[in-house]
Design a protein around this motif. Sequence first.
Motif, short mmCIF file in Angstrom:
data_model
loop_
_atom_site.label_atom_id
_atom_site.label_comp_id
_atom_site.label_asym_id
_atom_site.label_seq_id
_atom_site.Cartn_x
_atom_site.Cartn_y
_atom_site.Cartn_z
N SER A 141 9.36 11.78 -3.71
CA SER A 141 8.00 11.65 -4.23
C SER A 141 8.04 11.24 -5.70
N CYS A 142 7.35 10.16 -6.06
CA CYS A 142 7.24 9.67 -7.45
C CYS A 142 5.77 9.53 -7.81
N ARG A 143 5.50 9.60 -9.05
CA ARG A 143 4.14 9.38 -9.53
C ARG A 143 3.88 7.88 -9.64
N PRO A 193 0.80 -1.23 0.00
CA PRO A 193 0.00 0.00 0.00
C PRO A 193 0.83 1.27 0.00
N SER A 194 1.97 1.21 0.58
CA SER A 194 2.78 2.43 0.64
C SER A 194 3.50 2.72 -0.67
N LYS A 195 3.59 1.73 -1.54
CA LYS A 195 4.33 1.92 -2.78
C LYS A 195 3.43 2.00 -4.01
N ILE A 196 2.16 1.78 -3.87
CA ILE A 196 1.27 1.85 -5.05
C ILE A 196 1.19 3.29 -5.53
N ASN A 197 1.01 4.23 -4.62
CA ASN A 197 0.91 5.63 -5.01
C ASN A 197 2.26 6.31 -5.10
N ASN A 198 3.26 5.77 -4.40
CA ASN A 198 4.59 6.36 -4.43
C ASN A 198 5.63 5.24 -4.48
N PRO A 199 6.01 4.81 -5.69
CA PRO A 199 6.98 3.72 -5.80
C PRO A 199 8.34 4.07 -5.23
#
Length: 765
Positions: free
Chosen positions: A206-208, A193-199
């Motif tokens: 911060s990444c898309r 869950p923590s990497k789905i929105n911010n890999p």
Amino acid sequence: MTSWLRTCGSVPLCLLICCMGFVFVRSEASSAGASVCWSPSVTSCADCLRRGPQCAWCFEEDFLRGAEPSHRCDLPVNLRRRGCGPEFMEHSEVKVDFNDTFSNTQVSPRDISVTLRPGSQASFVVAVKQLERYPVDLYYLVDVSASMQDNLNLLKTVGVALSFRMMEHTSDLWLGFGSFVDKPMSPYISVHPSKINNPCSDYEISCRPAHGFHHVLSMTGNVSEFTRVIKHQEMSGNVDTPEGGLDAMLQAAVCQNAVGWRPEAKRLLLLMTDQPSHLALDSRLAGIVVPHDGLCHLENNVYTGSTRMDHPSLALLSEKLLENNVYSIFAVGKQEYQWYEKLVDLLPGSYLGKMGFFQTPSLIELVVDAYKRLLSEVAVSVSVEDKAVSRYWVSVSPLCPDGSTAQSQTCSGVRPGQTVYFNITVGQHACSDDGKDEDITVMVRPVGYNESTIVRIHSKCQCSCEHTGRCHDNDPSPCRWTQHGESEERRPHHGSLRDSNTDANRNCRADRSDVDCSGRGVCECGRCVCEQSKLGIVYGKYCEIDEFSCPYEGELLCGGRGVCVRGECVCDGGWTGDSCGCPTSTQTCYSSNGLLCSGLGRCVCGKCVCDDPHQSGSFCERSPAWQSPQQSHCMSLNCRHSHSPSQKESGLCNHTCAQLVSHMDAASERVSSGRLIGTFLSVCALTVLCGLVVVAVSRLLLQKRGGSPGVTADDGGYHCTGKDLSYIPTTNEKTVTYRRDHPPDRLVEMHIQVPKMALNDPWQC
């Protein structure tokens, strides 16, 4: 059509003729039509036409009346000889029509209609012209995974520099932008869950989110807008090494409205990545088994089919790039160059650039070099509808501007203003399973051009003559032969046709004959159905006619140079005579001086027949061996050099000379015969006389030698060394007793030895 002619007007005449659409029909026709078209299994018009484009079917009702239906299938020339009119023939007709009504600038013609039969083919020419300057649409498709951060920063400055550099080749450059990473699902990305929105959460930056394809900027001529959009782009990330570049390429190619591809522009799709790409079937790792459908699936500029469909196959991607006239340019890192080198060989209109690291000058030169390289190579791709691929074939032969014929389907080194001609041949193997006519479309697409040629093929597999009748209908229509190959008159129709009876059989008998169908057929429905013969066709109202009662030559009917029709040979072109054994040409009768039979005869059956019986030779070139003085005098003085003023006197002179020559020739022959006999008798007499003289001389010498006493062998006039004296007696011994009168009582005896010589001994050795 006018613009099409303008396109061809600048090429040589031979190419102009090709441009007008010559049709080449393959034909294996020969005079032996039966071996090509005829078969006992041919029972209908459709069966006949399937034998090949050279075959024809005669649907005239009384043609070869009584013969089997299979004999209605033959070469058109043989059917005409047997009496079938052209209006009663169904045969292959291959046509090519140009329906070009567009204003063409690059590809001509745009629309072609072709009519084919099974086994036939047609050829036409498509011209592709390279224009001077094209509008250019360049779409940047960039891998925005974390490893591409430096390369994304490079694009922020490349837009303006590239625009100035491309001004050398085009004054109308538009730019677009899109990004991709990979399919946003496990195992390609981390689904924590923590990497789905911010890999990039592990790196505290911060990444898309990861995405299959985002269309960011549609085509625009505003370079400042392109630069502004690039500056606002953010990076993303995924887990595995390969990326979803091919999936994004297909969407960028097929979503024309969203991307904003201009119809008149050259379309360049630049893919920038530092990793290999996923291929078809890789999505099964994520449980995706649905093949890609090749359609656009963008909603709010986001690719929605990424998690539902597999990555596209290379064949599908290649097809969509061609359909949408898109050139693809791959800008990859040095480590991945070999992987993409094998990939671009499978994608037409692709260019690969290798860079050790991304720099503004190298990226600009890559785009410019790719543009020049792709435009200098002209190739076409031909595609047939999937449903008809197995029944049709296509071949392409290009003629390059330098006059060479390329081995592949591509001409290289084409400069602006030059035209490449593609000779395209389409052929049909067979009809569809249901045997019906069909219409298919063949697309001829020059790679990277926004114009193409549509070839509409109409396949004729059915015959136009499909009328059926009944033997009691008295239907006069010539289309009485059904597609099943036999006349309805011959079919028994229970309850509607009368059984064969005396009245019906009477119609099958010739006058004063009590035999049905001349004994060579059976009577059905009041008409004769003639029997099959291994020798040839039997036909006629009463089966009284056949095609094997003609003269033979060299064990061949009609010498193999014609067909037998009603007992007479109908010869092929160039032959004549009862058995087609005489050539009609007189070329074999011309002598070395160029005259027919030396001007002294006529050509009969390919050989010279001399008008003058005294002339001889293959070309009447030999004259009599001698001439009498009177004949020579007459011919040379009185006739050949006659200066008689009147034609009458000249004719009289010629007539007189002719009589004299005839008389002298006869006399000469009699004198020659008498002299020959006299010479023979003289030789015989002389031979006998010489023999008698030799015998007389021999006898005289023998007598002279025997009468000379006291001559011994040593004193003789000859010496013989060839005899063996050991067995030949040399003397003759004899005792002679003489009686003397005085005194009377005394006898005297003498012993004499006489040399002996055989009579066969020669006088000289």
